[in-house]
Design a protein around this motif. Structure first.
Motif, PDB file in Angstrom:
ATOM      1  N   ASP A   1      37.162  -9.568 -84.177  1.00 20.56           N
ATOM      2  CA  ASP A   1      36.742  -9.826 -82.800  1.00 20.56           C
ATOM      3  C   ASP A   1      37.901  -9.680 -81.825  1.00 20.56           C
ATOM      4  O   ASP A   1      37.718  -9.233 -80.690  1.00 20.56           O
ATOM      5  CB  ASP A   1      36.139 -11.230 -82.679  1.00 20.56           C
TER       6      ASP A   1
ATOM      7  N   SER B   1      41.258 -17.183 -84.280  1.00 20.72           N
ATOM      8  CA  SER B   1      41.105 -16.115 -85.274  1.00 20.72           C
ATOM      9  C   SER B   1      41.842 -16.475 -86.552  1.00 20.72           C
ATOM     10  O   SER B   1      41.331 -16.273 -87.665  1.00 20.72           O
ATOM     11  CB  SER B   1      41.643 -14.795 -84.713  1.00 20.72           C
TER      12      SER B   1
ATOM     13  N   ARG C   1      29.562 -18.381 -85.950  1.00 18.57           N
ATOM     14  CA  ARG C   1      29.551 -17.242 -85.018  1.00 18.57           C
ATOM     15  C   ARG C   1      28.119 -16.805 -84.729  1.00 18.57           C
ATOM     16  O   ARG C   1      27.765 -16.510 -83.578  1.00 18.57           O
ATOM     17  CB  ARG C   1      30.357 -16.081 -85.607  1.00 18.57           C
TER      18      ARG C   1
ATOM     19  N   GLY D   1      26.703 -19.296 -82.462  1.00 18.37           N
ATOM     20  CA  GLY D   1      27.426 -19.435 -81.202  1.00 18.37           C
ATOM     21  C   GLY D   1      27.847 -20.856 -80.910  1.00 18.37           C
ATOM     22  O   GLY D   1      27.672 -21.344 -79.780  1.00 18.37           O
TER      23      GLY D   1
ATOM     24  N   GLU E   1      33.776 -20.932 -82.839  1.00 16.92           N
ATOM     25  CA  GLU E   1      33.362 -19.541 -82.685  1.00 16.92           C
ATOM     26  C   GLU E   1      32.866 -19.257 -81.264  1.00 16.92           C
ATOM     27  O   GLU E   1      33.035 -18.144 -80.751  1.00 16.92           O
ATOM     28  CB  GLU E   1      32.290 -19.184 -83.710  1.00 16.92           C
ATOM     29  N   ARG E   2      32.285 -20.248 -80.650  1.00 18.12           N
ATOM     30  CA  ARG E   2      31.874 -20.078 -79.249  1.00 18.12           C
ATOM     31  C   ARG E   2      33.109 -19.948 -78.357  1.00 18.12           C
ATOM     32  O   ARG E   2      33.161 -19.080 -77.473  1.00 18.12           O
ATOM     33  CB  ARG E   2      31.031 -21.268 -78.808  1.00 18.12           C
TER      34      ARG E   2
ATOM     35  N   ARG F   1      34.632 -16.514 -78.867  1.00 20.24           N
ATOM     36  CA  ARG F   1      33.879 -15.475 -78.167  1.00 20.24           C
ATOM     37  C   ARG F   1      34.215 -15.456 -76.681  1.00 20.24           C
ATOM     38  O   ARG F   1      34.404 -14.382 -76.082  1.00 20.24           O
ATOM     39  CB  ARG F   1      32.383 -15.709 -78.357  1.00 20.24           C
ATOM     40  N   GLU F   2      34.328 -16.638 -76.074  1.00 18.01           N
ATOM     41  CA  GLU F   2      34.629 -16.730 -74.647  1.00 18.01           C
ATOM     42  C   GLU F   2      36.035 -16.234 -74.335  1.00 18.01           C
ATOM     43  O   GLU F   2      36.266 -15.536 -73.331  1.00 18.01           O
ATOM     44  CB  GLU F   2      34.456 -18.182 -74.173  1.00 18.01           C
TER      45      GLU F   2
ATOM     46  N   LYS G   1      36.231 -12.485 -74.728  1.00 19.35           N
ATOM     47  CA  LYS G   1      35.564 -11.832 -73.600  1.00 19.35           C
ATOM     48  C   LYS G   1      36.508 -11.718 -72.405  1.00 19.35           C
ATOM     49  O   LYS G   1      36.534 -10.689 -71.710  1.00 19.35           O
ATOM     50  CB  LYS G   1      34.311 -12.611 -73.206  1.00 19.35           C
TER      51      LYS G   1
END
Length: 492
Positions: A107, A217, A233, A236, A240-241, A244-245, A248
């Motif tokens: 990711d 990670s 993941r 979410g 993992e949330r 992701r943020e 992004k």
């Protein structure tokens, strides 16, 4: 109603995580009830060792071959230079990074050079080798480093020099060096200046997001089973949330930089992004390439410098020898950043930097995944799909490699006939070795020497508080828990 659904969702997640862990445990074979596996599963090793890397070092030093097996992790760990050469050179194709590793960092790093094998890796390495090896690129990088040292790093340290603790006279040097390295690598990679070393010490959103993404990670690798983080993941939730943020945010800034560079043109620019844009049209691929270099150029340099100043604080005799060497090369009145030629004459400083990384390598271990059943040179059997880890941190503490004084900080061990003499890289894989050897190692050492020389000439830097061995946080590179608080005194 929403509260009830939330509780049900939480319960389902907790049960699924527990179920995943139980499946993982049930898959273990009977022989994993060995002392090492019991100690790992119960964390009983923490009663004697402050760091996991120190426990592994203890086990590897006791092993007759310098190799151990942690069955519960499916991991063979080695500090044997012959095994390292076998993995990184002799049977290179049989020990790729592997899909498990690529998924953990996928990711954040995507298809970047540190997360791929095969043709994608070869293309990026060839391109990077041509760029990073050119004189113009090295000169460009050196000018960035020199400017950051003179215009930001020195003024920041001078602003707290001589102050008492309650006046803000204690500074977290690790944080300062991370900001310094991040500014440099962002300028070099993107042509972007985060300005993290301004006297107000602002933390850019990009730096914070990058830090969090790197940390989360790395934490994936510590899960009892990869099923746990994969389910989180998918749903979410939790770490993992957050990952992701943060990814992004990194993606958005990288995309904006690429878009802007395409609009303004890149043929006359020197940063790494512009150079790769000449041969890559895929913007996502460009993002992955540059983010990988950000990770390598930022965290490894700051980690190495943090450990260096920790050791220098404990060894003022080494500090004095560095100053005496500088006086011989540059003159006693100079506190400027040395140029390429002058740095080349500073053999003792070069040795001190390498000796520091021997004891505290920025990347404490590195793993590959065996493609086909194999036998390592020391006789260790490695099954297909097994994780095989070489451990530079432990290797720096092996008597078989460095002698009975291996735990001492001793730059003189690097000298032969009065000049610096490198050792076999398979005994000292701090920058890896073989076909995956770090392409930026010379630039990294140049940056470390520039900072170390200039700060030692201008300041006395001492760790604040009682002496204690560094405790490391989990991460892709070695990071000291709680930072490195120091007192700074400008030399007259």
């Amino acid at each position: 109603m929403s509260v009830t659904l939330g509780l049900l969702f939480f319960s389902f997640t907790a049960i699924f995580s527990l179920f995943s862990f139980l499946i993982f445990v049930l898959r273990l074979k009977p022989w994993c009830n060995c002392e090492v596996c019991r100690s790992f599963l119960t964390s009983s090793w923490t009663s004697e060792f402050g760091n996991l890397c120190d426990w592994y070092t203890h086990l590897l030093r006791k092993s007759p071959t310098g190799t151990i097996h942690v069955h519960v992790l499916g991991n063979t760990i080695t500090a044997n230079p012959e095994n390292v050469e076998y993995m990184l050179k002799t049977r290179f194709e049989n020990y790729p990074k592997g899909k498990p590793f690529s998924m953990i960092l996928g990711d954040l790093l995507g298809r970047g050079i540190f997360n791929v094998d095969g043709d994608s890796w070869r293309f990026q390495r060839k391109t990077a080798s041509l760029e990073l090896g050119s004189t113009s690129v090295r000169s460009y990088a050196f000018e960035i480093i020199k400017t950051e040292i003179k215009s930001r790093l020195i003024p920041l340290l001078a602003s707290v020099s001589g102050k008492k603790e309650q006046e803000g006279g204690v500074l977290d040097l690790q944080d300062v060096l991370r900001r310094f390295s991040f500014d440099n690598i962002c300028k070099f990679s993107f042509g972007l200046d985060p300005g993290g070393l301004r006297l107000s010490l602002p933390m850019s959103e990009f730096a914070a997001a990058f830090d969090l993404a790197s940390k989360l990670s790395a934490e994936r690798a510590t899960s009892a089973s990869p099923l746990i983080w994969k389910v989180k993941r998918l749903l979410g939730i939790g770490s993992e949330r957050k990952l992701r943020e943060s990814v992004k945010m990194v993606d958005n800034l990288a995309a904006e930089m690429i878009r802007s560079r395409r609009e303004k043109g890149f043929s006359d620019r020197q940063d790494l992004l512009s150079r790769f844009m000449a041969s890559v049209d895929d913007d996502r691929y460009l993002r992955d390439i540059v983010v990988s270099f950000l990770l390598a150029g930022r965290d490894t340099v700051s980690s190495a410098l943090t450990s260096f100043f920790y050791l220098i604080s404990q060894h003022p005799e080494v500090e004095q020898k560095i100053r005496e060497e500088s006086d011989r090369v540059m003159g006693s009145g100079s506190d400027e950043v040395p140029d390429f030629g002058e740095m080349g004459e500073m053999h003792y400083l070069h040795a001190a930097i390498h000796e520091s990384m021997r004891l505290y390598p920025p990347v404490q271990f590195d793993s590959k995944f065996c493609q086909e059943d194999d036998v390592l040179p020391d006789g260790a059997l490695v099954r297909k799909g097994t994780r095989v880890t070489f451990h530079p941190y432990a290797m720096g503490r092996m008597e078989q490699i460095w002698g009975p004084d291996c735990l001492e900080f001793k730059p003189e061990r690097w000298f032969k006939n009065g000049v610096f003499a490198p050792v076999c890289l398979f005994k000292y894989p701090v920058f890896q070795a073989g076909r995956r050897i770090c392409l930026g190692r010379e630039m990294a050492v140049m940056e470390m020497k520039s900072v170390a020389h200039t700060l030692i000439k201008r300041f006395n830097i001492r760790v604040f508080g009682p002496h204690q061995e560094p405790r490391f946080a989990a991460g892709l590179t070695a990071t000291v828990r709680g930072g490195l608080p120091v007192r700074i005194q400008e030399r007259s």
